[in-house]
Motif scaffolding. Structure first.
Motif, PDB file in Angstrom:
ATOM      1  N   SER A  81       0.829  -1.211   0.000  1.00 44.92           N
ATOM      2  CA  SER A  81       0.000   0.000   0.000  1.00 44.92           C
ATOM      3  C   SER A  81       0.857   1.252   0.000  1.00 44.92           C
ATOM      4  CB  SER A  81      -0.918   0.009   1.231  1.00 44.92           C
ATOM      5  OG  SER A  81      -1.793  -1.082   1.242  1.00 44.92           O
ATOM      6  N   LEU A  82       1.875   1.256   0.838  1.00 49.07           N
ATOM      7  CA  LEU A  82       2.764   2.423   0.924  1.00 49.07           C
ATOM      8  C   LEU A  82       3.552   2.614  -0.359  1.00 49.07           C
ATOM      9  CD1 LEU A  82       4.005   1.879   4.578  1.00 49.07           C
ATOM     10  CD2 LEU A  82       2.490   3.702   3.774  1.00 49.07           C
ATOM     11  N   THR A  83       3.967   1.517  -0.973  1.00 50.58           N
ATOM     12  CA  THR A  83       4.733   1.601  -2.215  1.00 50.58           C
ATOM     13  C   THR A  83       3.912   2.287  -3.309  1.00 50.58           C
ATOM     14  OG1 THR A  83       5.995  -0.395  -1.657  1.00 50.58           O
ATOM     15  CG2 THR A  83       5.960   0.259  -3.967  1.00 50.58           C
ATOM     16  N   TYR A  84       2.650   1.911  -3.440  1.00 43.69           N
ATOM     17  CA  TYR A  84       1.793   2.546  -4.446  1.00 43.69           C
ATOM     18  C   TYR A  84       1.506   4.008  -4.093  1.00 43.69           C
ATOM     19  CZ  TYR A  84       0.812  -1.426  -7.460  1.00 43.69           C
ATOM     20  OH  TYR A  84       0.929  -2.439  -8.386  1.00 43.69           O
ATOM     21  N   ALA A  85       1.264   4.279  -2.819  1.00 47.31           N
ATOM     22  CA  ALA A  85       0.988   5.660  -2.410  1.00 47.31           C
ATOM     23  C   ALA A  85       2.193   6.551  -2.676  1.00 47.31           C
ATOM     24  CB  ALA A  85       0.619   5.693  -0.930  1.00 47.31           C
ATOM     25  N   GLU A  86       3.393   6.018  -2.473  1.00 49.32           N
ATOM     26  CA  GLU A  86       4.605   6.817  -2.608  1.00 49.32           C
ATOM     27  C   GLU A  86       4.966   7.135  -4.055  1.00 49.32           C
ATOM     28  OE1 GLU A  86       6.511   5.199   1.615  1.00 49.32           O
ATOM     29  OE2 GLU A  86       7.134   4.307  -0.288  1.00 49.32           O
TER      30      GLU A  86
END
Length: 443
Positions: free
Chosen positions: A38-43
């Motif tokens: 999730s964080l990878t896509y948000a970043e």
């Protein structure tokens, strides 16, 4: 405006959304795989909606907090501040997203058979809210055929055409919790599509956030790839675990031998023995293939033998603890035993399938007074199979001396090993951290 065939309109629209990063990414299951993804896509600029049945996880994310030790809370806080990440337990919101990536558990049942209940329950919760123009990706480790045999029929029952309305792919997770050298974005992503159109959309989904996408010919090939990776490790660790008692009988330090062999610049990869296998992959994944192999009238004897060896290691360590106590005239029954480390591997707050816990259970059954010390677990968590009402012992010279034997089960880097060696009256080492001595027993 260019017009497209009705057969490919959903594919074209979804590809445009993914390439422009206007797609909304839905991550289902916010654990050790789902949260970093999730964080990878948000970043990289996507809007991400996390879905989970655990309200506490959703609340933590929405408050900018991390509940996994090796994931920095500043990453979560930043994603929230930029309004790129939100979490919910409301699965009806799956209709809002363009991509659904399933990161749910796939354990074994008590008969070492695949337990797909989490996948099935998740699909049941999502199915009413699927809509044309979405991609569904399964990342949970499973046997070859799961995507086509379990997910595809459910999608088709809704009246959707796979590869035209809904795009179905399998892409196994490759997380290594606590590994500072490889994060989610850096690890190449294996992906197989249910159709060629599914594969094209799958590449577009993952190449936006992952450094390299490795496309294979089918979902089955992708499913088999993940199993091969972990079977490779399980078998080689099993080999080392089989050699450990032999080397011990022969008076040879196996860790010294492995280090020496590892100097060969080709043809050898070092693997290390231990008190058993733990985590969500290596102790479980090989049995998914052995189970599926029986459908084809075949038996994976080599894999099953490695599993048998690895599963027996906690008992081997327990025997070595008894031997160490016997040498100083003490029985295991009634002895105070301190287990150092209950995580399944060092430097992580993850106890899934931890051999340390099985070792504690074995020792307790034999009458030992068992305690533990682990900086990642101040209190012993609630588990399905084990119930220890314990708190982590603070390591000090005084506390170490109060135990009849100290057992290194998980070698966290935070331990003061000089203090442990100096203050333990008897020490059993299952990780090769200490040199053998009169008071140190290798196990």
């Amino acid at each position: 405006m260019k017009s497209f065939s009705p057969d490919i309109i959903h594919q074209v629209e979804l590809l445009e959304k993914l390439h422009s990063r206007q797609a909304v990414i839905g991550i289902v299951g916010l654990g050790y795989v789902g949260l970093p993804l999730s964080l990878t896509y948000a970043e990289v600029g996507f809007q991400v909606l996390g879905l989970d049945i655990d309200q506490a996880k959703a609340d933590a994310i929405n408050q900018g907090q991390s509940y996994i030790n090796h994931i920095d809370k500043t990453r979560v806080a930043q994603a929230r501040q930029e309004k790129r990440l939100e979490a919910t337990i409301d699965f009806s919101r799956a209709a809002e997203v363009d991509a659904l990536i399933l990161c749910v558990p796939t354990p074994l049942n008590q008969y070492r058979e695949p337990d797909l209940s989490f996948i099935r329950a998740t699909m049941s919760a999502l199915l009413p809210y699927l809509r044309p123009g979405q991609i569904l990706s399964l990342e949970s480790t499973t046997y070859p055929g799961t995507t086509e045999e379990e997910l595809r029929p459910l999608i088709q029952q809704r009246g959707f055409i796979v590869g035209q309305d809904i795009f179905l792919v399998y892409s196994p997770e490759r997380e290594d919790p606590g590994n500072a050298h490889f994060n989610t974005a850096m690890i190449p992503k294996v992906m197989g599509g249910s159709t060629s159109a599914c594969s094209e959309v799958g590449v577009a989904l993952y190449e936006q956030a992952i450094s390299e996408v490795v496309t294979v010919s089918s979902t089955r090939a992708a499913e088999m790839t993940k199993l091969l990776e972990n079977i490779h490790r399980a078998v080689n660790i099993g080999l080392m675990n089989e050699l450990k008692p032999l080397a011990d009988r022969m008076g040879i330090d196996l860790y010294e031998v492995i280090r020496a062999a590892a100097t060969k610049p080709f043809g050898f990869v070092p693997y290390y023995p231990g008190p058993g296998l733990g985590g969500h992959c290596i102790p479980i994944d090989p049995f998914y293939l052995t189970w599926k192999a029986r459908e084809y009238g075949m038996h994976t004897r080599f894999i099953e033998l490695a599993g048998e060896i690895n599963s027996g290691m906690p008992s081997y360590v327990a025997d070595k603890i008894m031997d160490a106590l016997n040498k100083v005239g003490k029985p295991l029954n009634g002895s105070k035993v301190l287990i150092l480390g209950i995580a399944y591997k060092k430097n992580v707050d993850d106890m899934r399938e931890s051999p340390s816990v099985e070792l504690m259970d074995l020792l307790q059954q034999k009458g030992a007074d068992v305690a533990y010390s682990d900086p990642f677990f101040p209190n012993f968590p609630v588990m399905r199979r084990y119930n220890f009402d314990l708190q982590s012992v603070e390591i000090s010279a005084e506390s170490l001396k109060s135990f009849d034997v100290v057992v290194l089960a998980t070698d966290h880097d935070t331990y003061d090993y000089d203090l442990i060696e100096a203050s333990s009256s008897l020490l059993v080492d299952s990780r090769g951290r200490f040199a053998s001595s009169a008071k140190i027993t290798r196990a």
